[in-house]
Design a protein around this motif. Structure first.
Motif, PDB file in Angstrom:
ATOM      1  N   SER A 250       0.765  -1.258   0.003  1.00  0.00           N
ATOM      2  CA  SER A 250       0.112   0.041  -0.165  1.00  0.00           C
ATOM      3  C   SER A 250       0.908   1.244  -0.039  1.00  0.00           C
ATOM      4  CB  SER A 250      -0.860   0.094   1.354  1.00  0.00           C
ATOM      5  OG  SER A 250      -0.243   0.325   2.325  1.00  0.00           O
ATOM      6  N   LYS A 251       0.213   2.256  -0.459  1.00  0.00           N
ATOM      7  CA  LYS A 251       1.040   3.722  -0.449  1.00  0.00           C
ATOM      8  C   LYS A 251       1.782   4.129   0.459  1.00  0.00           C
ATOM      9  CE  LYS A 251       0.108   8.246  -2.169  1.00  0.00           C
ATOM     10  NZ  LYS A 251      -0.737   9.223  -2.112  1.00  0.00           N
TER      11      LYS A 251
ATOM     12  N   TYR B 287      -2.224  -2.963  -6.850  1.00  0.00           N
ATOM     13  CA  TYR B 287      -3.309  -2.604  -7.976  1.00  0.00           C
ATOM     14  C   TYR B 287      -3.138  -3.411  -9.236  1.00  0.00           C
ATOM     15  CZ  TYR B 287      -6.480   0.692 -10.260  1.00  0.00           C
ATOM     16  OH  TYR B 287      -7.562   1.020 -10.995  1.00  0.00           O
ATOM     17  N   GLN B 288      -1.917  -3.518  -9.697  1.00  0.00           N
ATOM     18  CA  GLN B 288      -1.719  -4.352 -10.875  1.00  0.00           C
ATOM     19  C   GLN B 288      -1.915  -5.838 -10.984  1.00  0.00           C
ATOM     20  OE1 GLN B 288       0.614  -2.072  -9.626  1.00  0.00           O
ATOM     21  NE2 GLN B 288       0.018  -0.517 -11.014  1.00  0.00           N
ATOM     22  N   THR B 289      -1.423  -6.394  -9.843  1.00  0.00           N
ATOM     23  CA  THR B 289      -1.746  -7.847  -9.665  1.00  0.00           C
ATOM     24  C   THR B 289      -3.302  -8.074  -9.130  1.00  0.00           C
ATOM     25  OG1 THR B 289      -1.233  -7.864  -7.220  1.00  0.00           O
ATOM     26  CG2 THR B 289       0.468  -8.436  -8.776  1.00  0.00           C
ATOM     27  N   LEU B 290      -3.967  -7.216  -8.598  1.00  0.00           N
ATOM     28  CA  LEU B 290      -5.440  -7.439  -8.517  1.00  0.00           C
ATOM     29  C   LEU B 290      -6.111  -7.227  -9.992  1.00  0.00           C
ATOM     30  CD1 LEU B 290      -7.869  -7.473  -6.704  1.00  0.00           C
ATOM     31  CD2 LEU B 290      -7.675  -4.676  -6.327  1.00  0.00           C
ATOM     32  N   VAL B 291      -5.815  -6.598 -10.591  1.00  0.00           N
ATOM     33  CA  VAL B 291      -6.121  -6.469 -12.162  1.00  0.00           C
ATOM     34  C   VAL B 291      -5.983  -7.832 -12.836  1.00  0.00           C
ATOM     35  CG1 VAL B 291      -6.244  -5.326 -14.350  1.00  0.00           C
ATOM     36  CG2 VAL B 291      -6.115  -3.951 -12.119  1.00  0.00           C
TER      37      VAL B 291
ATOM     38  N   LYS C 293     -14.155   4.768  -4.242  1.00  0.00           N
ATOM     39  CA  LYS C 293     -13.742   4.157  -5.615  1.00  0.00           C
ATOM     40  C   LYS C 293     -12.327   4.780  -6.074  1.00  0.00           C
ATOM     41  CE  LYS C 293     -16.674   1.420  -6.911  1.00  0.00           C
ATOM     42  NZ  LYS C 293     -18.488   1.776  -7.038  1.00  0.00           N
ATOM     43  N   LEU C 294     -11.428   3.888  -6.230  1.00  0.00           N
ATOM     44  CA  LEU C 294     -10.269   4.655  -6.884  1.00  0.00           C
ATOM     45  C   LEU C 294     -10.322   4.854  -8.283  1.00  0.00           C
ATOM     46  CD1 LEU C 294      -7.851   1.941  -4.945  1.00  0.00           C
ATOM     47  CD2 LEU C 294      -8.776   3.937  -4.082  1.00  0.00           C
ATOM     48  N   ASN C 295      -9.625   5.912  -8.713  1.00  0.00           N
ATOM     49  CA  ASN C 295      -9.802   6.302  -9.930  1.00  0.00           C
ATOM     50  C   ASN C 295      -8.540   5.778 -10.777  1.00  0.00           C
ATOM     51  OD1 ASN C 295      -7.416   8.226  -9.553  1.00  0.00           O
ATOM     52  ND2 ASN C 295      -9.046   9.765  -9.117  1.00  0.00           N
ATOM     53  N   ALA C 296      -8.843   5.931 -12.269  1.00  0.00           N
ATOM     54  CA  ALA C 296      -7.773   5.228 -13.033  1.00  0.00           C
ATOM     55  C   ALA C 296      -6.476   5.682 -13.134  1.00  0.00           C
ATOM     56  CB  ALA C 296      -8.368   5.724 -14.419  1.00  0.00           C
ATOM     57  N   ALA C 297      -6.178   6.830 -12.144  1.00  0.00           N
ATOM     58  CA  ALA C 297      -4.961   7.387 -12.071  1.00  0.00           C
ATOM     59  C   ALA C 297      -4.143   6.662 -10.812  1.00  0.00           C
ATOM     60  CB  ALA C 297      -4.889   8.720 -11.918  1.00  0.00           C
ATOM     61  N   THR C 298      -4.935   5.984 -10.167  1.00  0.00           N
ATOM     62  CA  THR C 298      -4.273   5.261  -8.841  1.00  0.00           C
ATOM     63  C   THR C 298      -3.489   4.227  -8.948  1.00  0.00           C
ATOM     64  OG1 THR C 298      -6.504   5.879  -7.704  1.00  0.00           O
ATOM     65  CG2 THR C 298      -4.979   4.547  -6.544  1.00  0.00           C
ATOM     66  N   THR C 299      -2.333   4.058  -8.573  1.00  0.00           N
ATOM     67  CA  THR C 299      -1.492   2.780  -8.849  1.00  0.00           C
ATOM     68  C   THR C 299      -1.098   2.075  -7.574  1.00  0.00           C
ATOM     69  OG1 THR C 299       0.505   4.345  -8.651  1.00  0.00           O
ATOM     70  CG2 THR C 299      -0.309   3.645 -10.903  1.00  0.00           C
TER      71      THR C 299
END
Ligand SMILES: Nc1nc2c(ncn2[C@@H]2O[C@H](COP(=O)(O)OP(=O)(O)OP(=O)(O)O)[C@@H](O)[C@H]2O)c(=O)[nH]1
Length: 307
Positions: A36-37, A82-86, A210-216
């Motif tokens: 997490s960040k 974020y990436q591994t969740l996707v 809701k996380l927006n598309a810019a969130t990594t």
């Protein structure tokens, strides 16, 4: 060996035909390395729900083991970010070609953060229950982060009523002629001087974003900081007497009905652009009543969260 085993999911058809919105498993217990960040990745003990839809009305069922093994691979060989969740959601769908085109995964766990005391400089752990939900619906990705933050709320009505009793006791104790600064100071330090105290309650702010598309990265600490800074009276970990006194002062200076707490948070959430949408539920676990005082609000996005 496995070829001689019956394979019900593949070789049987449904007794009653129909498509299903979600099929899968819930409460799968797994250690997950959560990134997490602003925090180093850490192991959490998670309860996971994993689902795909069942699009084929005749298919007997989905392949539970494929979802489980994809999760297990994440648990053993990767970290949750974020990436591994996707990728996990995409894997759920690609492992169910011809059966599914939607996927959902929900991770529930406690996330521990070191939090500083108010005055003494001590530190302690606080556990924040969190939920991370990933959804791929008709190709549309939606990632939600929910955090519960516990705090203390002192009732403004009770505080006003207590003040009135204190004023009354003062008038009864002192007359115009015999007011002496030292006597009054002395008396205020007794239980007769502060004859009534307002009630306060342990309270919980449930926040979903809701996380927006810019969130990594998952902004868990950002949300906790935002909520605690807005409400001012988070529950404490390490507490020395100077911390407890400061906590009492903060409670006295931040009297809150559940409506006040919701509006404070609503205001703070509206000031940040990091979230596409938010939903808040404030729960004051009353000490005056055996029931809770509750307020709910959202960002108000059309087609977004409903209260
Ligand atoms: N679909 C489904 N499977 C269930 C359920 N309850 C238990 N299972 C079991 O989940 C197990 C795994 O199913 P599959 O993923 O199809 O297993 P598999 O055929 O060995 O795996 P693949 O070769 O990848 O299809 C099976 O033994 C099912 O009996 C249920 O309610 N629905």
């Amino acid at each position: 060996m496995s070829t001689s085993m019956p394979d019900i999911a593949n070789h049987t058809t449904a007794q009653t035909e129909g498509t299903l919105d979600w099929v899968g498993m819930s409460n799968i217990e797994m250690p997950i390395m959560l990134a997490s960040k602003g925090e180093s990745p850490r192991m959490v003990s998670a309860f996971v729900d994993a689902f795909v839809n069942l699009n084929d009305p005749q298919a007997k069922g989905i392949h539970m083991s494929r979802l489980y093994l994809l999760l297990d691979d994440l648990s053993n060989n990767n970290e949750l970010n974020y990436q591994t969740l996707v990728s996990l959601l995409n894997g759920f769908i690609s492992s169910h070609q011809e059966l599914s085109d939607n996927a959902k995964v929900v991770f529930n766990c406690d996330f521990h953060l070191r939090r500083k005391s108010l005055i003494s400089g001590k530190q302690g752990w606080k556990a924040y229950p969190i939920t991370i939900t990933g959804l791929l619906n008709q190709g549309k990705l939606s990632i939600e982060l929910a955090v519960d933050v516990r705090y203390s709320s002192t009732c403004p009505c009770s505080a006003a009523l207590a003040r009135q009793l204190i004023q009354k006791a003062f008038k009864e104790k002192f007359s115009q002629e015999d007011i002496n600064l030292e006597d009054v100071h002395q008396w205020l330090g007794t239980t007769d001087g502060v004859v009534a105290t307002p009630h306060s309650q342990r309270s919980v702010a449930e926040v979903k974003v809701k996380l927006n598309a810019a969130t990594t990265e998952f902004p868990i600490t950002d949300i906790v900081d935002l909520v605690e800074n807005a409400l001012k009276t988070p529950v404490q970990a390490a507490v020395k007497r100077e911390d407890e006194q400061e906590f009492a002062r903060l409670n006295g200076q931040n009297l809150m009905f559940c409506e006040d707490a919701a509006r404070r948070l609503q205001h703070a959430m509206n000031l940040t652009t990091s979230f596409d949408d938010f939903w808040l539920k404030i729960n004051h676990l009353e000490s005056l009543h055996a029931h809770d005082a509750v307020s709910v609000t959202t960002k108000g996005v059309v087609g977004g969260y409903q209260p």
